[in-house]
Design a protein around this motif. Structure first.
Motif, mmCIF file in Angstrom:
data_model
loop_
_atom_site.group_PDB
_atom_site.id
_atom_site.type_symbol
_atom_site.label_atom_id
_atom_site.label_comp_id
_atom_site.label_asym_id
_atom_site.label_seq_id
_atom_site.Cartn_x
_atom_site.Cartn_y
_atom_site.Cartn_z
ATOM 1 N N PHE A 1 0.836 -1.197 0.000
ATOM 2 C CA PHE A 1 0.000 0.000 0.000
ATOM 3 C C PHE A 1 0.877 1.255 0.000
ATOM 4 C CE2 PHE A 1 -2.456 3.291 1.924
ATOM 5 C CZ PHE A 1 -3.790 2.964 1.891
ATOM 6 N N ALA B 1 3.234 1.646 -3.143
ATOM 7 C CA ALA B 1 2.454 2.035 -4.312
ATOM 8 C C ALA B 1 2.084 3.510 -4.233
ATOM 9 C CB ALA B 1 1.193 1.163 -4.411
ATOM 10 N N PHE C 1 3.193 6.490 -6.715
ATOM 11 C CA PHE C 1 2.191 7.329 -7.367
ATOM 12 C C PHE C 1 2.502 8.811 -7.142
ATOM 13 C CE2 PHE C 1 -1.770 9.749 -6.704
ATOM 14 C CZ PHE C 1 -2.232 9.760 -8.009
ATOM 15 N N GLY D 1 1.868 2.145 -9.608
ATOM 16 C CA GLY D 1 1.594 3.462 -9.029
ATOM 17 C C GLY D 1 2.129 4.566 -9.926
ATOM 18 N N ILE E 1 -0.020 5.002 -13.038
ATOM 19 C CA ILE E 1 -1.244 5.772 -12.793
ATOM 20 C C ILE E 1 -0.907 7.258 -12.742
ATOM 21 C CG2 ILE E 1 -3.132 6.186 -11.165
ATOM 22 C CD1 ILE E 1 -2.876 3.265 -10.321
ATOM 23 N N ARG F 1 -2.649 9.884 -15.303
ATOM 24 C CA ARG F 1 -3.907 10.391 -14.732
ATOM 25 C C ARG F 1 -4.401 11.642 -15.456
ATOM 26 N NH1 ARG F 1 -2.757 14.642 -11.120
ATOM 27 N NH2 ARG F 1 -0.516 14.799 -10.925
ATOM 28 N N TRP G 1 -9.390 6.166 -20.430
ATOM 29 C CA TRP G 1 -9.461 5.545 -19.102
ATOM 30 C C TRP G 1 -8.500 4.384 -18.926
ATOM 31 C CZ3 TRP G 1 -10.782 0.468 -19.665
ATOM 32 C CH2 TRP G 1 -11.391 0.133 -20.886
ATOM 33 N N VAL H 1 -4.998 4.261 -16.907
ATOM 34 C CA VAL H 1 -5.135 4.348 -15.449
ATOM 35 C C VAL H 1 -5.773 3.081 -14.883
ATOM 36 C CG1 VAL H 1 -6.404 5.521 -13.616
ATOM 37 C CG2 VAL H 1 -5.222 6.861 -15.354
ATOM 38 N N THR H 2 -6.823 2.608 -15.576
ATOM 39 C CA THR H 2 -7.648 1.560 -14.995
ATOM 40 C C THR H 2 -6.891 0.255 -14.770
ATOM 41 O OG1 THR H 2 -9.508 2.534 -16.137
ATOM 42 C CG2 THR H 2 -9.817 0.319 -15.267
ATOM 43 N N ALA I 1 -4.458 0.293 -11.938
ATOM 44 C CA ALA I 1 -5.221 0.445 -10.694
ATOM 45 C C ALA I 1 -5.822 -0.892 -10.278
ATOM 46 C CB ALA I 1 -6.324 1.493 -10.874
ATOM 47 N N LEU I 2 -6.400 -1.612 -11.246
ATOM 48 C CA LEU I 2 -6.966 -2.918 -10.931
ATOM 49 C C LEU I 2 -5.875 -3.876 -10.457
ATOM 50 C CD1 LEU I 2 -9.600 -3.421 -13.782
ATOM 51 C CD2 LEU I 2 -10.012 -3.072 -11.329
ATOM 52 N N ILE J 1 -3.120 -3.134 -8.793
ATOM 53 C CA ILE J 1 -2.820 -2.846 -7.388
ATOM 54 C C ILE J 1 -3.930 -3.375 -6.499
ATOM 55 C CG2 ILE J 1 -2.539 -1.023 -5.666
ATOM 56 C CD1 ILE J 1 -1.229 0.691 -7.745
ATOM 57 N N ALA J 2 -5.183 -3.089 -6.906
ATOM 58 C CA ALA J 2 -6.321 -3.506 -6.088
ATOM 59 C C ALA J 2 -6.315 -5.010 -5.858
ATOM 60 C CB ALA J 2 -7.620 -3.062 -6.741
ATOM 61 N N VAL K 1 -3.318 -6.058 -3.413
ATOM 62 C CA VAL K 1 -3.456 -5.732 -1.991
ATOM 63 C C VAL K 1 -4.627 -6.478 -1.361
ATOM 64 C CG1 VAL K 1 -2.285 -3.514 -1.924
ATOM 65 C CG2 VAL K 1 -4.694 -3.598 -2.541
ATOM 66 N N VAL K 2 -5.714 -6.614 -2.110
ATOM 67 C CA VAL K 2 -6.839 -7.357 -1.542
ATOM 68 C C VAL K 2 -6.418 -8.805 -1.301
ATOM 69 C CG1 VAL K 2 -9.154 -8.238 -1.975
ATOM 70 C CG2 VAL K 2 -8.631 -5.854 -2.456
#
Lengths: 320, 316, 667
Positions: free
Chosen positions: B251, B254, B258, B271, B274, B278, B286, B289-290, B293-294, B296-297, B300-301
């Motif tokens: 987290f 990243a 960023f 990061g 993005i 941005r 889009w 960035v997208t 971002a996905l 990283i998401a 981390v999840v």
């Protein structure tokens, strides 16, 4: 209680002094030549020397250190190095207010929802609803705010066009209500992060209270489950949640930087990053210390609130 | 609610017996592993992390295009180009394949973040152990410093240290020329007090237990008691802390990247990607960035799913 | 519903209850049936894990989340609570039945004042706020709380355990229940406080006419409180009858085993070893098709292994589930002991004071404690919690150093006050057995490592010799080689305590401090441990400092006893002297607080108030504020002298021994 408050405040002051020292040491040790850093490699030697003299960089370590500490005590931090006409505090005040606005909106959105979600999850422990809330909370709190922000901007800004995908200074001409269209997505990105932490804590606190002997006593008295919740569970479940909310206010100061950058929001982060890149040490020092101060005040308030709610905590904290 | 409320007290005598019967058959460790494998969250987390680790190791050997140099002028004359059959995730501003870059982007992050977490765990554990074991003035003093560090916003101090170190003779003197190594040290430094606080609390709970008194009565040294008596009993909380800390570390790294002070170009770090794209958002572009971002998401999840499972199983 | 059942306060019929563990029902109660008439007191006894608490909670249909009733009915005052819906159940709990819990400290909400919690018990009955407040005050007076207004304004953590339990009882009685369930209501309280709480329950029972279901592991408590008792084993009632019949003429081998494993009045280790029950309780949910006690029974026969024992009716209301109730009398009674007496060579001489510093105040924890210990002797230390017993033990061991001027002399040489300054030989000479083996043994080490490390560290033996020594120790303590490779969590409580004992004996100690070594164990396990301690002492001439709150155990094991109060020795003498005659008023009160197992009524000497804080000890004799025999004008001003009553028997009191004797034989 009074003794506890005094003790707690005194400890905070010690902490504040220590962290100011840490920040000073970092800015003292790291750059080899702060004047060169801010004026650039091409600046003539005379102007660098003049600058050093002007801002007191030739003073001894202790003189510079005490200047910072004195600044903290009198809340007068001198001038910015980059924009020498600005006093540091004046330079920081407006962006700080903007950042606070964003954080407060996020808190208003998220606090009731996440507390309720935590309660519901605890009540339906280990069922589908609970698992769902826990999973959403986990995801919301673990994804960095700038990532959430970017994804929200794409989905709700670009694709669905519900809100503005980026902030614009145009917004400042509008009423607060009109600004919401610009503020909504950054606030939502922050709110999601809070949601994860608060809901999880509320759930854990509620479950602990539900499992306790005193809730058993209350149930055996013949209280209904709503009565048990409102009279016995909530008060006890509140403490860990309050702690987490206060600590989050501190972490959010970090998270908010990313969000502001994603949405081009002219808050604290811009100033901070600029100051860092320019080597504007006074602004940098004060920005970090002020953020820490916000965190400390938040946790202090939370501790006092908990002590007021739970007399036993008052005893434990006072003794430690 | 009466029927669904847990009742530890009434269950006590029965659960004691139950506990005994369980441990008679299996060691605690095997039991924990068995419980872990039964948690879908854990499995999903491991699979996702596994995929990213694989991408990080294999890197440009498996990416469809070269993540650094390939500029596709055949399919994409005016980059950035939206996702297409040739470029599933589209291309970035200078025509590089985003999918290749996303696959490659895990490398630096997965090198830097876990290393920082492990380092913080080691230093923090040592510190926390000393504080919790000796208590007294050592603990009082260090606790105040830890408190002060905890009040400092991690990312801000990261920005401060990482930007100021550009011009630091001191840091270059002790050969911090590699940016990634510097990030590791900074993040580890910032996480050390957090780990120390957790470990200290755990040690405080152990040090007054009778087995420690007993060790003293047979004349064991403090070092022996800390490392051989107490340490094996706090591995649970330490393992939990490590997994949680890795999540936070990813987290933080990243976020720093960023903000432009973390991992640097030309790394395809997510990061960083993005941050670089941005500005394209208002132009309705889009995809650059997208997809990072996905990425990283998901990472981390996944890491947090693993951490959460381990925590639940250890604290059972 | 027949008329006879509707008159019963509680009628449990064939109750079967299971805990669902990973989708599988594990039976906990296997067909429990008993009933309680209005106004009657019924006791359930049995060792931990037998299902008595589960039964108690089931009487109000309160179960763990994974608990399910798989059969049977529970009727309270004629209503079947197993068939009630949620609202009916709530109404039932509100009006008909109440409960008093084991740990009053956690049973009350820590964030609410007593007033709020107590008043609530009345407002839910429909009383107005003012009315409820008045009722709450009255309820506190009813449980003999002298200043109800003060207590109402307090939070739970500001009250003592005994006081909290009174509040919980007041709360339970708010609805004037038909049935009052008490689950180990006095466990964890000092004997003096326990006696007061039990007195209170006895009085209230005759006042309210509520039926009582009392759960306690202390058989003396049950005997003194209950009209009828049920003995539970593995989720079944194996014997039931009038308390006097069951305790004086037990007819189930398990009841016999339970009773005989307790040191009874006047019994001493020199006369006989305690009887033990071999084996251990079957694990929860195991399949027990025939007699539940078959694996541990001394009079087991083939029929026991093949058939469920029928209910053998012995007299009206007294039955046993045993195939051979006539053979129960043949179970061996006492095992004669062959122990050596204590020697007369002084091993340890102690003169200890200890003052703690607590937030700027001096807190005297030990004041001029002067005691000696001879070889092979057991010195019992008794006193309420907070009297300084454990502090004394820790000072002897050097865990914390005594104040300047304290002296510990071991075999004619002076000991350093701190363990770190003592020689290996001195460390080896003194070891400890703790109360709770779970915290005393390092959970991540194997038993072998635990023992080996102690042997090597204390004796300096090499690995091979140490291995041999561990094997000898294990054999001595009846630990099998299989146990040596296990971790403590894999062992039962009794086995864990054996490991702790083996560790204490690793270096052939001169002195072993036993700090409540059996209070966490069930009685049958306790008996085995006490026997073992006595044997080891006799073989090795070890001296024991034996701390216990259980006077029965101390009387059985100790050669001499020291009675402590607020860090001072109030009385010291041989076991016979302490239990036989002239006593310090404090000792007198302690002795009278013990509930008798043989049913003889005891004359209670009541103590006023609670133990004062050691930080602020009373003037003169520290015991005077609570002493029923205090002499006005003398005891609160002057420190009492230590008077030698007879050889080796000393009392710290202003009242001359002859006068005390007269006073004590007068009641």
């Amino acid at each position: 209680m009074a003794r506890y408050i005094v003790r707690r405040v005194l400890l905070s002051i010690v902490t504040l002094w220590l962290l100011a020292t840490i920040v000073f040491l970092m800015t003292w040790v790291l750059p080899s030549d702060p004047a060169r850093l801010i004026l650039g490699a091409q600046a003539p030697e005379q102007s660098v020397a003049a600058f050093r003299l002007r801002v007191g960089l030739d003073d001894s370590f202790f003189a510079q250190y005490f200047r910072l500490i004195k600044g903290l005590v009198t809340f007068d931090f001198g001038h910015s190095w980059k924009y020498e006409t600005y006093e540091v505090w004046d330079y920081l005040r407006t962006p700080l207010a903007k950042t606070s606005k964003l954080a407060i909106i996020a808190m208003i959105i998220t606090a009731p929802i996440s507390i309720l979600a935590g309660l519901i999850a605890a009540k339906f422990r280990d069922r589908k609803l609970d698992r769902g809330i826990v999973l959403v909370g986990l995801a919301a709190s673990s994804i960095p705010e700038f990532v959430t922000g970017a994804l929200l901007a794409v989905v709700f800004g670009l694709k669905l066009e519900w809100f503005e995908p980026v902030y614009s200074t145009e917004a400042e001409k509008l009423s607060l209500w009109g600004q919401l269209s610009y503020l909504m997505l950054p606030a939502l990105a922050l709110a999601l992060a809070y949601f994860g932490y608060i809901a999880r804590m509320m759930r854990a606190g509620t479950i602990r209270a539900l499992d306790s002997d005193y809730v058993r006593t209350a149930t055996m008295k013949g209280l209904s489950s709503t009565q048990v919740m409102s009279r016995h569970v909530l008060r006890n479940a509140a403490a860990p949640t309050i702690t987490v909310m206060s600590v989050q206010i501190g972490y959010l100061v970090s998270g908010i930087i990313g969000v502001e950058l994603v949405f081009n929001y002219p808050g604290f982060s811009r100033v901070l990053l600029d100051a860092a890149i320019d080597g504007d040490l006074p602004v940098l020092q004060v920005a970090v210390i002020v953020s820490a101060l916000i965190y400390m005040v938040a946790t202090l308030m939370a501790d006092l609130l908990i002590a007021w709610l739970n007399p036993r905590a008052r005893l434990e904290l006072g003794a430690s | 609610m009466t029927d669904t409320t847990n009742l530890p007290a009434a269950g006590n005598e029965a659960s004691d017996v139950l506990q005994r019967s369980l441990t008679e058959r299996k060691t605690a460790r095997r039991e924990r592993w068995r419980l872990l494998r039964r948690r879908p969250g854990f499995i999903i987390g491991v699979v996702i992390v596994g995929i990213w680790v694989f991408c990080a190791i294999a890197g440009d050997r498996i990416t469809p295009y070269d993540p650094f140099t390939d500029r596709d002028s055949k399919y994409c004359a005016r980059p950035p180009c939206p996702p297409s059959g040739a470029h599933w995730f589209g291309t970035d501003q200078i025509g590089r394949d985003i999918m290749s870059r996303v696959m490659m982007g895990a490398r630096d992050l997965l090198l830097v973040a876990p290393t920082a977490a492990v380092l913080a765990l080691i230093t923090g554990s040592v510190l926390g152990m000393v504080m919790g074991y000796y208590r007294g003035w050592v603990d009082n003093l260090l606790s105040r410093v830890v408190e002060a560090f905890l009040a400092l916003p991690v990312v801000m101090v990261g920005i401060l240290v990482l930007t100021l170190s550009r011009s630091s003779d001191l840091l270059s003197a002790i050969s911090f020329d590699s940016r990634n190594v510097l990030i590791i040290y900074v993040v580890a430094l910032l996480f050390t007090p957090i780990v120390a606080r957790t470990v200290r609390a755990t040690v405080l709970g152990e040090r007054d237990l009778d087995y420690v008194v007993s060790a003293r009565l047979r004349g064991e040294s403090n070092l022996f008691i800390m490392t051989r008596e107490i340490l094996p009993n706090i591995t649970g909380p330490i393992v939990v802390e490590l997994t949680v800390r890795i999540g936070y570390s990813i987290f933080t790294v990243a976020t720093l990247s960023f903000l432009g002070v973390g991992i640097q170009r030309p790394s395809p770090d997510w990061g960083l990607a993005i941050a670089e794209s941005r500005d394209l958002l208002p132009a309705d572009q889009w995809w650059p960035v997208t997809f990072p971002a996905l990425a990283i998401a998901t990472l981390v999840v996944a890491v947090n799913l693993i951490a959460d499972s381990i925590q639940t199983v250890y604290e059972r | 519903m027949t008329i006879t059942t509707s008159t019963l306060a509680l009628d449990i019929k064939d109750l079967e209850l299971a805990y669902v563990v990973r989708g599988i029902n594990r039976p906990v109660l296997r067909g429990v049936s008993f009933s309680i008439k209005p106004g009657e007191a019924y006791g359930l006894v049995g060792e931990s894990g037998c299902g008595k608490s589960t039964t108690a909670y089931a009487a109000l249909r309160y179960m763990p989340r994974n608990g399910v009733i798989t059969g049977g009915h529970i009727l309270v005052d004629g209503d079947d609570i197993t068939a009630m819906n949620r609202n009916q159940l709530r109404e039932f709990r509100m009006h008909k039945a109440s409960m008093v819990y084991q740990d009053p400290g956690t049973a009350l909400n820590p964030t609410l004042k007593i007033s709020k919690q107590l008043v609530e018990a009345f407002t839910i009955l429909g009383q107005s706020r003012d009315h409820a407040h008045a009722s709450a005050i009255a309820a506190l007076q009813r449980v003999q709380i002298a200043d109800p207004d003060r207590v109402m304004g307090r939070y739970p953590h500001q009250l003592s355990g005994g006081m909290l339990q009174r509040v919980v009882i007041a709360m339970a009685l708010a609805c004037d229940p038909k049935l009052l369930v008490l689950d180990e209501p006095t466990t964890g309280l000092d004997a003096t406080v326990e006696a007061e709480v039990l007195d209170l329950v006895r009085n209230l029972r005759s006042e309210t006419g509520a039926a009582i279901l009392l759960i306690a592991h202390n058989l003396g408590v049950i005997r003194s409180m209950c009209d009828r008792v049920g003995v539970m084993y593995a989720g079944k009632i194996v014997e039931e009858g009038d308390a006097s019949e069951v305790f004086d003429g037990p007819k189930h081998p398990y009841t016999v085993g339970l009773l005989r494993s307790l040191p009874r009045r006047g019994m001493h280790k020199r006369h006989a070893a305690l009887a033990t029950i071999p084996g251990s309780l079957p694990v929860l949910g195991s399949d027990l098709p025939t007699c539940v006690y078959v694996d541990r029974c001394p009079i087991v026969s083939d029929v026991c292994r093949n058939e469920v024992p029928p209910i053998a009716q012995l007299s009206s209301g007294h039955y046993t589930r045993c195939h051979h109730p006539d053979q129960v009398a043949k179970i061996d009674d006492l095992v004669p002991a062959n122990l050596r007496d204590a020697g007369d060579q002084t091993v340890l001489q102690m003169e200890v004071s200890k003052t703690f510093r607590q937030s700027g105040h001096d807190v005297p924890a030990l004041v001029g404690v002067n005691l000696s210990l001879t070889d092979g002797e057991t010195l019992g230390l008794v006193g309420e919690s907070g009297s300084g017993k454990t502090t004394l033990a820790k000072a002897i061991l050097g865990v914390h150093a005594g104040d300047a001027g304290s002296r510990l002399t071991l075999d004619q040489h002076e000991l350093a006050s701190k363990i770190t300054k003592r020689s290996t030989d001195d460390k080896r000479a003194m070891q400890i057995i703790f109360q709770n083996p779970d915290s005393a043994l390092n959970a991540s080490w194997t038993v072998r490592n635990i023992l080996q490390r102690s042997v090597r560290k204390l004796t300096g033996k090499n690995k091979i010799d140490a291995d041999a020594r561990v094997a000898i120790l294990a054999e001595h303590l009846r630990l099998s080689p299989r146990h040596l490779d296990m971790k403590p969590s894999q062992l039962s409580g009794g086995l864990k305590q054996r490991v702790a004992i083996a560790r204490a004996f690793a270096g052939d100690p001169r002195i072993v401090v036993c700090d409540e070594p059996t209070s966490a164990l069930d009685v049958s396990v306790q008996a085995a441990i006490l026997n073992l301690l006595a044997e080891l002492q006799s073989e090795q001439r070890t001296s024991y400092v034996f701390i216990s709150h259980d006077l029965g155990v101390v009387r059985y094991l100790a050669d001499r006893i020291a009675v402590m109060y607020l860090g001072r020795i109030m009385e010291v003498g041989t076991t016979d002297q302490i239990f036989g005659g002239v006593n310090h008023p404090y000792t007198e009160a302690l002795l009278s607080a013990v509930p008798n197992l043989d049913g003889a009524p005891s004359r209670r000497i009541k103590l006023a108030g609670e133990i004062p804080s050691p930080a602020n000890p009373p003037s003169g004799c520290v015991f005077h504020p609570r002493c029923p025999r205090a002499i006005a004008g003398l005891c609160e001003t002057a420190e009492p002298p230590v008077v030698e009553v007879s050889v080796g028997h000393a009392i710290r009191c202003h009242i001359p021994p002859a006068e005390l004797r007269a006073l004590q034989s007068a009641n």
